[in-house]
Design a protein around this motif. Sequence first.
Motif, PDB file in Angstrom:
ATOM      1  N   ARG A 389       0.813  -1.214   0.000  1.00 52.31           N
ATOM      2  CA  ARG A 389       0.000   0.000   0.000  1.00 52.31           C
ATOM      3  C   ARG A 389       0.859   1.282   0.000  1.00 52.31           C
ATOM      4  O   ARG A 389       0.411   2.333  -0.472  1.00 52.31           O
ATOM      5  N   THR A 390       2.066   1.169   0.551  1.00 51.27           N
ATOM      6  CA  THR A 390       2.911   2.375   0.555  1.00 51.27           C
ATOM      7  C   THR A 390       3.225   2.871  -0.872  1.00 51.27           C
ATOM      8  O   THR A 390       2.935   4.023  -1.188  1.00 51.27           O
ATOM      9  N   LEU A 392       1.531   2.058  -3.439  1.00 50.60           N
ATOM     10  CA  LEU A 392       0.245   2.376  -4.063  1.00 50.60           C
ATOM     11  C   LEU A 392      -0.217   3.778  -3.656  1.00 50.60           C
ATOM     12  O   LEU A 392      -0.816   4.504  -4.459  1.00 50.60           O
ATOM     13  N   ALA A 393       0.096   4.106  -2.397  1.00 46.73           N
ATOM     14  CA  ALA A 393      -0.310   5.421  -1.922  1.00 46.73           C
ATOM     15  C   ALA A 393       0.368   6.533  -2.743  1.00 46.73           C
ATOM     16  O   ALA A 393      -0.286   7.498  -3.156  1.00 46.73           O
ATOM     17  N   SER A 394       1.695   6.359  -2.942  1.00 48.58           N
ATOM     18  CA  SER A 394       2.342   7.421  -3.720  1.00 48.58           C
ATOM     19  C   SER A 394       1.857   7.437  -5.162  1.00 48.58           C
ATOM     20  O   SER A 394       1.667   8.512  -5.755  1.00 48.58           O
ATOM     21  N   MET A 396      -1.149   6.488  -6.225  1.00 53.69           N
ATOM     22  CA  MET A 396      -2.486   7.067  -6.236  1.00 53.69           C
ATOM     23  C   MET A 396      -2.424   8.585  -6.005  1.00 53.69           C
ATOM     24  O   MET A 396      -3.089   9.377  -6.662  1.00 53.69           O
ATOM     25  N   GLY A 397      -1.531   8.932  -5.029  1.00 52.05           N
ATOM     26  CA  GLY A 397      -1.405  10.354  -4.718  1.00 52.05           C
ATOM     27  C   GLY A 397      -0.933  11.178  -5.910  1.00 52.05           C
ATOM     28  O   GLY A 397      -1.539  12.197  -6.253  1.00 52.05           O
ATOM     29  N   TYR A 398       0.153  10.702  -6.513  1.00 50.49           N
ATOM     30  CA  TYR A 398       0.674  11.446  -7.676  1.00 50.49           C
ATOM     31  C   TYR A 398      -0.323  11.481  -8.806  1.00 50.49           C
ATOM     32  O   TYR A 398      -0.537  12.526  -9.449  1.00 50.49           O
ATOM     33  N   ASN A 400      -3.494  11.298  -8.692  1.00 51.96           N
ATOM     34  CA  ASN A 400      -4.554  12.197  -8.299  1.00 51.96           C
ATOM     35  C   ASN A 400      -4.134  13.662  -8.464  1.00 51.96           C
ATOM     36  O   ASN A 400      -4.881  14.486  -8.998  1.00 51.96           O
ATOM     37  N   TYR A 401      -2.899  13.918  -8.000  1.00 51.83           N
ATOM     38  CA  TYR A 401      -2.369  15.276  -8.086  1.00 51.83           C
ATOM     39  C   TYR A 401      -2.264  15.718  -9.534  1.00 51.83           C
ATOM     40  O   TYR A 401      -2.723  16.797  -9.889  1.00 51.83           O
ATOM     41  N   ASP A 405      -4.658  18.549 -10.955  1.00 48.83           N
ATOM     42  CA  ASP A 405      -3.993  19.847 -11.017  1.00 48.83           C
ATOM     43  C   ASP A 405      -3.208  20.084 -12.307  1.00 48.83           C
ATOM     44  O   ASP A 405      -2.318  20.903 -12.330  1.00 48.83           O
ATOM     45  N   GLN A 421      -5.134   4.710 -12.977  1.00 49.15           N
ATOM     46  CA  GLN A 421      -5.771   4.968 -11.693  1.00 49.15           C
ATOM     47  C   GLN A 421      -6.734   3.835 -11.303  1.00 49.15           C
ATOM     48  O   GLN A 421      -6.770   3.379 -10.166  1.00 49.15           O
ATOM     49  N   ARG A 425      -6.458   1.438  -8.120  1.00 53.12           N
ATOM     50  CA  ARG A 425      -7.561   1.262  -7.169  1.00 53.12           C
ATOM     51  C   ARG A 425      -7.886  -0.219  -6.957  1.00 53.12           C
ATOM     52  O   ARG A 425      -8.229  -0.641  -5.859  1.00 53.12           O
ATOM     53  N   VAL A 428      -5.377  -1.512  -4.697  1.00 53.64           N
ATOM     54  CA  VAL A 428      -5.669  -1.044  -3.348  1.00 53.64           C
ATOM     55  C   VAL A 428      -6.805  -1.855  -2.737  1.00 53.64           C
ATOM     56  O   VAL A 428      -6.738  -2.303  -1.589  1.00 53.64           O
TER      57      VAL A 428
ATOM     58  N   ASP B  13       9.111   9.096  -1.118  1.00 47.86           N
ATOM     59  CA  ASP B  13       8.126   9.368  -2.167  1.00 47.86           C
ATOM     60  C   ASP B  13       6.860   9.961  -1.567  1.00 47.86           C
ATOM     61  O   ASP B  13       6.285  10.917  -2.101  1.00 47.86           O
ATOM     62  N   ILE B  14       6.411   9.371  -0.461  1.00 41.61           N
ATOM     63  CA  ILE B  14       5.204   9.872   0.185  1.00 41.61           C
ATOM     64  C   ILE B  14       5.470  11.280   0.722  1.00 41.61           C
ATOM     65  O   ILE B  14       4.628  12.175   0.632  1.00 41.61           O
ATOM     66  N   LEU B  17       5.381  13.674  -2.026  1.00 37.79           N
ATOM     67  CA  LEU B  17       3.999  13.822  -2.506  1.00 37.79           C
ATOM     68  C   LEU B  17       3.210  14.707  -1.545  1.00 37.79           C
ATOM     69  O   LEU B  17       2.487  15.631  -1.961  1.00 37.79           O
ATOM     70  N   HIS B  24       0.987  22.910  -2.508  1.00 41.64           N
ATOM     71  CA  HIS B  24       0.011  23.298  -3.515  1.00 41.64           C
ATOM     72  C   HIS B  24      -1.225  23.919  -2.861  1.00 41.64           C
ATOM     73  O   HIS B  24      -1.851  24.836  -3.392  1.00 41.64           O
ATOM     74  N   VAL B  84      -1.164   4.055   5.512  1.00 41.28           N
ATOM     75  CA  VAL B  84      -1.737   3.318   4.369  1.00 41.28           C
ATOM     76  C   VAL B  84      -2.771   2.308   4.877  1.00 41.28           C
ATOM     77  O   VAL B  84      -3.527   1.747   4.110  1.00 41.28           O
ATOM     78  N   LYS B 105      -3.661   7.572   4.115  1.00 43.19           N
ATOM     79  CA  LYS B 105      -2.784   8.093   3.068  1.00 43.19           C
ATOM     80  C   LYS B 105      -3.524   7.925   1.745  1.00 43.19           C
ATOM     81  O   LYS B 105      -4.481   7.157   1.667  1.00 43.19           O
ATOM     82  N   PRO B 106      -3.111   8.625   0.702  1.00 47.68           N
ATOM     83  CA  PRO B 106      -3.877   8.577  -0.557  1.00 47.68           C
ATOM     84  C   PRO B 106      -4.033   7.169  -1.107  1.00 47.68           C
ATOM     85  O   PRO B 106      -3.074   6.566  -1.591  1.00 47.68           O
ATOM     86  N   MET B 107      -5.245   6.647  -0.949  1.00 41.22           N
ATOM     87  CA  MET B 107      -5.569   5.320  -1.477  1.00 41.22           C
ATOM     88  C   MET B 107      -6.718   5.451  -2.459  1.00 41.22           C
ATOM     89  O   MET B 107      -6.901   4.632  -3.332  1.00 41.22           O
ATOM     90  N   ILE B 112      -6.697  12.733  -0.992  1.00 44.22           N
ATOM     91  CA  ILE B 112      -5.850  13.940  -0.991  1.00 44.22           C
ATOM     92  C   ILE B 112      -6.648  15.192  -0.612  1.00 44.22           C
ATOM     93  O   ILE B 112      -6.263  15.916   0.309  1.00 44.22           O
TER      94      ILE B 112
END
Lengths: 604, 131
Positions: A389-390, A392-394, A396-398, A400-401, A405, A421, A425, A428, B13-14, B17, B24, B84, B105-107, B112
Amino acid sequence: MKLSVILALIFLITITCTGVLFCLMQLFMVDGIVNFEAQNVHNDMSNLNATISAELTQLRQNTEDYAFWNDTYNFVQSPNQGYIETNLASSSYQVQDINLILFVNSSGLPVYAQAYNLQTQQFIPVPADLTTKLNDESLLVQPSGANANSTTTGIMTLDGVPYLISSEPILTSNEGGPSDGTLIFGQILDLKMFSEFGQDLGLNLSLLPATAAQVSTRLGGANGSSGAIQVSRTASDVMTGYLALNDIYGEPACVIVATAPMSVYTSTQSMTEQLFIAFVAVGFLTGAGDMFLLRRELVSKINALGEKVRSINPDPGNAPKLLETRIDDEVQVLTDSINDIISKFSSSQEQIRRSEESLKKYSEHLEELVERKTKEREMLLSKIAHELRTPLASMMGYLNYIMSDSPELSNETREKLEVVQKNVRRLVSLTSDILDYKKIESGNLSLDPKPVNFKEILDECTKEMAPFLDEKRQTLAVKVSEAPLVVQGDPLRLVQIMMNLLNNASKFTPDNGSISVQVEEDGGGLRVLVSDSGTGIRQDDLERVFIPFAKIEKSISAKGTSLGLSITKGLVEAHGGKIWAESQGLGKGATFIFTIPKLGGNHV
Amino acid sequence: MKETILVVDDEPDILSLTDLVLEHAGFDTVNAKNGPEALEKLKSVSPDLILLDVVMPGMDGFELCRILRTMPEQAKVPIVIYSVLYTESNKKRSQECGANTFISKPMEPDDIPHLVSVCRRLISDYRSNTE
């Protein structure tokens, strides 16, 4: 020593003593008594014989009184009536107690012969035998020239009747001779002469005119002299004495039989019998006493034993004590048997206890192992989930960002990023499913319950499902009652349940298919039916669909983890509800039904 | 003046992010890769919010949070723990160690915006309380 042995010994000794005593009595005492009785009778018979001898002596004396007398001397030579009237009247017979008088002259011819019946006091003819005897036998007649010593005294049977006979030569008064004829006196041998004697001795006398044969038989063949005595026991309590009397010729004349009751023997016998009876009675009483004592003793001992046995503690952790035994105890064998059983019981108890112990140890060990393995697996799962998940989190985060944006992104790029994405998911949700499944399986699933309006849950889910349904052009019909459907539950989990079922329905329903949701009130709780027009489930697989990773023919799709339904089941059950599947068969669609009770389940 | 958020996470990385997202959104960020580093940073920085990861080598987020709460100057600072693993136990442990909230965390796409809004709300509450 055991009481029973003592009692048995007492009984045995009593019986043996009785028997021995009785035998000894029989052997010595009784035989002695019998001999004594026989001797008594023998003596009596001797006395009888002596009495007869005395009678004979008396008779001889009487005869001599007449024979050695001048008058008699003259009478024989010239018989005259005067002598007869004076000396041979009936009174002479009576006084001298004689029955027969015979005068024989020197020529051997009877001068005067007369018999007399003492009972009737009448003169009777002389016995016919007498003439014959005078002729044939010279013994009766004294020879001429016989002196005073010459005599014939004895018994003679005349006409079958025994007589005491005395024959004397007739001499002058001064016993001078020469002898002139013979005087014979006869006296019937009568039991009367012994009556007094017999009565005194308690003898019952009888006189048997005996032939030689009879006498020899009676006297056991002893051809003895006159006066032979034989005594024999003729009955158990009668002693019989025989006195054999010979006549002057030496031939058996008669037998005097005396029967005597064996009074001493009888009384001894009866005493012995009484003693025996007493002994036997004592023996039996002792025996009965033995039995009674033994019984009482045994019963009380057995009762005591029973009491002890009852008090045995069957507690498996506590080995029962052995019962006390005494070597001299009647119930020793029984007690030993019980102890045997107790020992066997104890040893088997011990065995069971040991087995249980080792089983317990083993199961503890197993539990520990399982616990450790479970913990390890959970740790591993958590670690895997975390590790997965770690990144996956980055990702998903990136994503999403970038997607939210970056207005400069072209639609094409955006669509491609959306695919990324979507797959992120999925990954996840896979890790989420694994974690949920882990929680459900280990019973660590916890709910955050609150009153929930199920309609809101439905709204959220239909909104969420819309894009997926649109993609497959599937229709979703929701049928809900007007009333608010409020239950106690964890909203997130309720959403998860519904989403899983809707996703599942969508997944197995072909494009353009239809899905329907129906929510009913059910005893205060809810009953939710999620139906589809999909591939359906075989009857055999209706329960297996809830088993994780179960291979269900034709129902495994590339999509999903197969964990969805197991997790759904776990979540429903955590709410205290039930879930099951219904299907008319393959190709005929399926309906998943679950219930959420009003009050919720244990975790609620 | 920009609000400062101290982000403590061992995952670079996290961390980057989160920095990206928070900057932002208009926050200043200070980073630390572990608990001791965070404590060191706090000697020179007074953040308006502290964002803690749970799983870190040596000292985990809960422990760090407990230590922070013992420090007078950090006793009232909003602390957010994120992970996570959005689980009940993590939520519970966050409460126990004195964190204001626990988030994921972003899942999911929503996570976010949720992080940003939580930070904004907690900082605004903190500011209004301290002023």
